[in-house]
Design a protein around this motif. Structure first.
Motif, PDB file in Angstrom:
ATOM      1  N   UNK A 193       0.843  -1.192   0.000  1.00 13.52           N
ATOM      2  CA  UNK A 193       0.000   0.000   0.000  1.00 13.52           C
ATOM      3  C   UNK A 193       0.883   1.249   0.000  1.00 13.52           C
ATOM      4  N   UNK A 194       0.505   2.320  -0.694  1.00 13.80           N
ATOM      5  CA  UNK A 194       1.290   3.557  -0.633  1.00 13.80           C
ATOM      6  C   UNK A 194       1.560   3.981   0.806  1.00 13.80           C
ATOM      7  N   UNK A 195       2.826   4.307   1.077  1.00  6.48           N
ATOM      8  CA  UNK A 195       3.226   4.689   2.424  1.00  6.48           C
ATOM      9  C   UNK A 195       3.668   3.519   3.276  1.00  6.48           C
ATOM     10  N   UNK A 196       3.524   2.311   2.766  1.00  2.97           N
ATOM     11  CA  UNK A 196       3.891   1.092   3.480  1.00  2.97           C
ATOM     12  C   UNK A 196       5.051   0.411   2.762  1.00  2.97           C
ATOM     13  N   UNK A 197       5.929  -0.198   3.546  1.00  2.02           N
ATOM     14  CA  UNK A 197       6.975  -1.034   2.971  1.00  2.02           C
ATOM     15  C   UNK A 197       7.790  -0.320   1.914  1.00  2.02           C
ATOM     16  N   UNK A 198       7.894  -0.927   0.737  1.00  2.00           N
ATOM     17  CA  UNK A 198       8.756  -0.421  -0.319  1.00  2.00           C
ATOM     18  C   UNK A 198       8.044   0.474  -1.319  1.00  2.00           C
ATOM     19  N   UNK A 199       6.735   0.693  -1.166  1.00  2.00           N
ATOM     20  CA  UNK A 199       6.042   1.626  -2.055  1.00  2.00           C
ATOM     21  C   UNK A 199       6.416   3.060  -1.695  1.00  2.00           C
ATOM     22  N   UNK A 200       6.158   3.965  -2.626  1.00  2.00           N
ATOM     23  CA  UNK A 200       6.444   5.363  -2.366  1.00  2.00           C
ATOM     24  C   UNK A 200       5.576   5.933  -1.258  1.00  2.00           C
ATOM     25  N   UNK A 201       6.067   6.966  -0.615  1.00  2.67           N
ATOM     26  CA  UNK A 201       5.323   7.665   0.440  1.00  2.67           C
ATOM     27  C   UNK A 201       4.672   8.905  -0.170  1.00  2.67           C
ATOM     28  N   UNK A 202       3.341   8.970  -0.153  1.00  2.00           N
ATOM     29  CA  UNK A 202       2.679  10.154  -0.719  1.00  2.00           C
ATOM     30  C   UNK A 202       3.187  11.434  -0.053  1.00  2.00           C
ATOM     31  N   UNK A 203       3.387  12.459  -0.864  1.00  2.00           N
ATOM     32  CA  UNK A 203       3.857  13.749  -0.356  1.00  2.00           C
ATOM     33  C   UNK A 203       2.735  14.782  -0.328  1.00  2.00           C
ATOM     34  N   UNK A 204       1.533  14.361  -0.673  1.00  2.00           N
ATOM     35  CA  UNK A 204       0.360  15.221  -0.616  1.00  2.00           C
ATOM     36  C   UNK A 204      -0.846  14.374  -0.284  1.00  2.00           C
ATOM     37  N   UNK A 205      -1.921  15.021   0.146  1.00  2.00           N
ATOM     38  CA  UNK A 205      -3.123  14.281   0.487  1.00  2.00           C
ATOM     39  C   UNK A 205      -3.782  13.711  -0.770  1.00  2.00           C
ATOM     40  N   UNK A 206      -4.609  12.692  -0.581  1.00  2.00           N
ATOM     41  CA  UNK A 206      -5.378  12.178  -1.708  1.00  2.00           C
ATOM     42  C   UNK A 206      -5.236  10.694  -1.985  1.00  2.00           C
ATOM     43  N   UNK A 207      -4.283  10.034  -1.290  1.00  6.23           N
ATOM     44  CA  UNK A 207      -4.098   8.602  -1.534  1.00  6.23           C
ATOM     45  C   UNK A 207      -4.937   7.798  -0.540  1.00  6.23           C
ATOM     46  N   UNK A 208      -6.251   7.830  -0.754  1.00  7.17           N
ATOM     47  CA  UNK A 208      -7.176   7.042   0.040  1.00  7.17           C
ATOM     48  C   UNK A 208      -7.548   5.753  -0.665  1.00  7.17           C
ATOM     49  N   UNK A 209      -8.469   4.971  -0.087  1.00  7.71           N
ATOM     50  CA  UNK A 209      -8.849   3.686  -0.689  1.00  7.71           C
ATOM     51  C   UNK A 209      -9.333   3.779  -2.128  1.00  7.71           C
TER      52      UNK A 209
END
Length: 397
Positions: free
Chosen positions: A143-159
């Motif tokens: 999931x974005x922000x978890x493990x090896x995926x990228x970390x969102x730098x802005x809001x908006x990455x919801x389900x």
């Protein structure tokens, strides 16, 4: 190659954590400043001091991260940019013909570590009590922000955005038909995919279904009386279980509203572990017994494999932000019309009654109550979940 094709390229992914990283982790564990013992004899004040101290002792003196690192590296890992963010995923194709593509999504406080035990039985069923006709191609994204995926730098990455990204990922892998599975956040993301109705999605399986009548969940959330009705014994039990859970879900409220205040989780590995263990009462009880020498479900290494991945990737705060991005109720029925398979584990946050499940999913193709297991089904009871996936998706092949 154009800029667009470069962005959508699927690239092999590798990682390496240095001995210095692991030495620093050990030093931090050994330097932990401990609080006093809880003033109660149970877990009502959270993760007990004795549990965390036993975990820390094992973590610093016996645990070997390199074992799970080797397991992860032995799998085909990839990364690709979707909607401006790097998405990491494991992708294992079955050697059997006509394998059914399956995307499996983890939850919190989970990661791809949750699914490691089910990948081989799903992709290679003939070596694990199944038949070739039950084979899956398995995709396990972070999931974005978890493990090896990228970390969102802005809001908006919801389900909703994640669900669209998962569909794009499966299409990018060349799949014109696939199924999806999840528990915890994985269940909400999977159900959101079903609501979006991409034509490629044949059906879903969840082990934390959203089948509760919306008025019931709203009443529980707001502390109001549950609407009067002639509830069955199963339904009344589910109501009581949800009432208990929502009285102890303050960790989620903190992550949803003040994730940046959790900076301490990025600084103290033992603080991170104590916070992550306290997801729900049944899971905390199981993990506490494990660190007290009882063999069941998870092992000490299972627990620390997951916590260590969070630590080494520094994703405690970035993962927490997902709670603030969500606008849906976790358990309320959402009007899903595509085929749905449901597995109910006895130690889940609530046991979904068949009556509510049938009402919530008019195209219910499988419902089963399992004899054991809890919230982290793939992790705790992989053999049972694998059998549920084989059975649940059989009619969609």
């Amino acid at each position: 190659m154009t800029a667009t094709s470069e962005a959508t390229e699927i690239r092999p992914f590798s990682f390496e954590f240095s001995d210095a990283d692991l030495h620093n982790l050990k030093q931090r564990i050994e330097a932990t400043r401990w609080p006093e013992k809880e003033t109660v004899s149970d877990q009502s004040q959270g993760t007990q001091l004795s549990t965390v101290q036993a975990l820390a002792h094992y973590w610093a003196s016996e645990y070997d991260w390199r074992k799970v690192e080797a397991k992860l590296k032995a799998l085909p890992n990839f990364i690709t940019e979707i909607d401006g963010l790097d998405i990491h995923f494991i992708h294992v194709r079955s050697q059997h013909e006509n394998a059914l593509p399956l995307i499996v999504t983890h939850g919190w406080p989970g990661s791809i570590v949750e699914q490691l035990k089910i990948i081989e039985p799903l992709t290679n069923p003939t070596a694990h009590g199944g038949s070739a006709s039950e084979a899956f191609d398995v995709v396990v994204p972070s999931i974005p922000g978890y493990g090896f995926s990228g970390k969102p730098t802005e809001k908006g990455w919801g389900p909703e955005r994640i669900a669209r990204a998962w569909t794009e990922l499966m299409k990018r892998l060349g799949y014109t038909r696939f199924v999806a599975q999840g528990g915890d956040w994985g269940a909400l993301i999977t159900e959101t995919m079903a609501l979006q109705k991409p034509p490629e999605l044949l059906g879903i399986h969840v082990n934390m279904p959203a089948e509760v009548p919306p008025a019931v969940e709203v009443a529980i959330l707001t502390g109001n009386p549950v609407p009067e009705a002639d509830y069955s014994e199963e339904e009344q039990r589910a109501i009581e279980q949800l009432q208990f859970f929502y009285q102890h879900v303050y960790y989620a409220l903190e992550m949803a509203t003040r994730p940046q205040s959790l900076t301490g989780l990025a600084d103290s590995p033992v603080g991170l572990a104590a916070f992550m263990l306290d997801h729900d009462a049944k899971s905390l009880g199981l993990i506490s017994r494990v660190f007290n020498g009882v063999e069941e479900g998870l092992t000490r290494d299972d627990v620390l494999d997951n916590v260590t991945l969070f630590w080494l990737t520094n994703t405690a705060v970035s993962a927490a932000r997902l709670y603030g991005e969500n606008t849906s109720q976790f358990f309320s029925a959402k009007g899903i019309t595509i085929p749905v398979a449901v597995s109910v584990f006895p130690d889940e946050l609530h046991q979904a009654p068949r009556s509510w499940t049938e009402q919530a999913y008019p195209n219910l193709i499988h419902y089963n109550q399992l004899p054991k297991g809890g919230h982290f089904a793939a992790w705790e009871q992989p053999e049972l979940l694998v059998d549920e996936l084989r059975t649940g998706f059989r009619s969609l092949r």
